[in-house]
Design an enzyme around this catalytic site. Structure first.
Site, PDB file in Angstrom:
ATOM      1  N   GLY A  57      16.100  43.705  99.667  1.00 12.05           N
ATOM      2  CA  GLY A  57      14.661  43.714  99.412  1.00 12.05           C
ATOM      3  C   GLY A  57      14.046  42.369  99.695  1.00 12.05           C
ATOM      4  N   LYS A  60       9.908  47.601  80.022  1.00 11.58           N
ATOM      5  CA  LYS A  60      10.233  46.260  79.527  1.00 11.58           C
ATOM      6  C   LYS A  60      10.566  46.284  78.045  1.00 11.58           C
ATOM      7  CE  LYS A  60       7.110  44.316  82.983  1.00 11.58           C
ATOM      8  NZ  LYS A  60       5.774  43.709  83.221  1.00 11.58           N
TER       9      LYS A  60
END
Length: 440
Positions: free
Chosen positions: A20, A216
């Site tokens: 990536g 998260k």
């Protein structure tokens, strides 16, 4: 006699395979190039990218990567003999990202990732793979960008029993709520501005509907309590229902509205939720505005602490990724969730209706005699006690007006029952807005 810096530079480099090369991947490459001497000194050896995997080889990323070995398939990084550490920056809970991380761990290679969705949904399996193959899995960049939230919880608070964890975990929502409060504009208008500025994606669903913050929070809760929380048990609400009217009433009441992710552990279990909350405007977290994030942890011995900073962007996120790579270069290994993998079993968050606290309820009601009596009767019958009420009179009898009620602490199931009954009244012209109050 050689210096420690020269000795570090002479050691075999730690070779990275990066999957990536978007904003963060390119930012990491630039960071490793520009801070090479500093990173070598702190890591005890050079750190170099030797292989990459990305879709577009011709794209200008602000750094020359032509000398690197390119893999068409990211999975090949896991078996590349010239790659010591795999850095996964593809994103997404499934597909190539998951396949690469699982393949690298199974091959015994350390993995560094910023992939919050992958960890939130598959944390139990990945922690077991990491332990079984003695392959570290580090993910500082997965929560709050450049804020060292993971290290704070997993290392700094390792000796304490954490009672609660959470905070402002999405900069897009925090920016939108801040701009709405400061300008009086509505959600849709500020969302478009956030998209124009690059703070929000073209499809903002993951951010504004609370899922990014929930990913998260699931990670923070797993670290804080030593076991993953099954993601589908986390209660998730976004900010679409919050209007400029609510932010104005919050100010009148002495509060600000923030999208918070909060997880608490008690004898009754773990509570994990993401939802808009009213917080006292004097609380430190109320002062965290714009695109900034903040993480609050409370320990039995350390008490409450808060760290804040930019939660996204190439620089902060790449810095967090590099910090994990430096730890690996030093030979530092820590169990994924800070505890033995054999003890890691995912748990479910308790049902949302078991939450206990105070509430803000905003209604749009027809201004006529008897309305307040009908509403307070429902609250009484449901066992909900009122603390404050704000009513704006209309210019003409029969017009719709906003009515705001603040309750004393009560069970959420009681409040939800009252909300449903109130919404069914013929004098209530819009869906009631219900927001929890967190006192901190």
């Amino acid at each position: 006699m050689t210096s420690s810096k020269e000795e570090a530079a002479s050691k075999h480099p730690l070779r990275l395979g990066v999957a990536g090369l978007g904003t963060v991947g390119a930012g990491l490459a630039i960071l490793l190039r520009d801070n090479a001497d500093l990173i070598t000194a702190r890591a005890g050896r050079p750190i170099q990218i030797t292989a990459v995997a990305a879709r577009d080889r011709t794209r200008d990323r602000g750094i020359d990567l032509s000398a690197l070995r390119w893999h068409a398939d990211a999975i090949d990084l896991a078996s590349d003999p010239n790659v010591d550490v795999v850095v996964e920056l593809i994103g997404g809970a499934e597909g190539k990202a998951r396949e690469l991380v699982e393949a690298a761990l199974t091959a015994g290679k350390p993995v560094v990732t910023a992939n919050k969705a992958l960890l939130a949904l598959h944390g139990e399996r990945l922690s077991r793979l990491s332990a079984a193959h003695n392959a570290p899995l580090l993910f500082e960049a997965a929560v709050a960008g450049g804020i060292p939230a993971i290290k704070t919880v997993r290392e700094g608070l390792a000796a304490d029993r954490i009672l609660s964890i959470g905070g402002i975990l999405n900069g897009t929502c925090n920016y939108i709520l801040t701009a709405m409060r400061e300008t009086g504009r509505d959600f849709a208008d500020v969302l478009k501005e956030a998209q124009d500025l690059g703070y929000a994606e073209a499809d903002p669903t993951t951010d504004v509907d609370g899922f990014d913050a929930a990913h998260k929070l699931a990670i923070l809760a797993a670290l804080a309590f030593g076991k993953p929380v099954e993601f589908d048990s986390v209660h998730v609400e976004g900010i679409r229902s919050i209007g400029a009217l609510d932010l104005g009433f919050a100010r009148t009441l002495g509060y600000r509205i923030k999208l918070l992710g909060l997880a608490r552990q008690s004898e009754r279990g773990i509570d994990a939720r993401v939802a808009p909350c009213l917080v006292p405007e004097t609380a430190p977290i109320a002062q965290v505005d714009g695109v900034f994030n903040a993480v609050i942890a409370e320990g039995a011995f350390v008490g409450r602490l808060m760290i804040e900073g930019r939660g996204a962007g190439a620089g902060p996120t790449a810095t967090a990724v590099a910090a994990d790579i430096i730890d690996i270069a030093r030979g530092k290994t820590i169990p994924v969730w800070g505890t033995y993998a054999t003890d890691v079993t995912a748990v479910r968050s308790r049902p949302a209706d078991e939450w206990h606290g105070a509430f803000y309820l905003r209604l749009s009601v027809t201004d006529r005699a008897g309305v307040i009596a009908d509403i307070t009767a429902i609250l009484r019958d449901c066992g909900v006690s009122l603390s404050r009420m704000i009513q704006h009179p209309s210019a003409r009898s029969g017009d719709d007006v906003p009515l705001v009620l603040v309750t004393h602490p009560t069970e959420e199931r009681a409040m939800q029952a009252a909300r449903q009954r109130i919404a069914a009244l013929d004098v209530v012209s819009a869906e009631p807005v219900l927001i929890r109050i967190e006192t901190f």
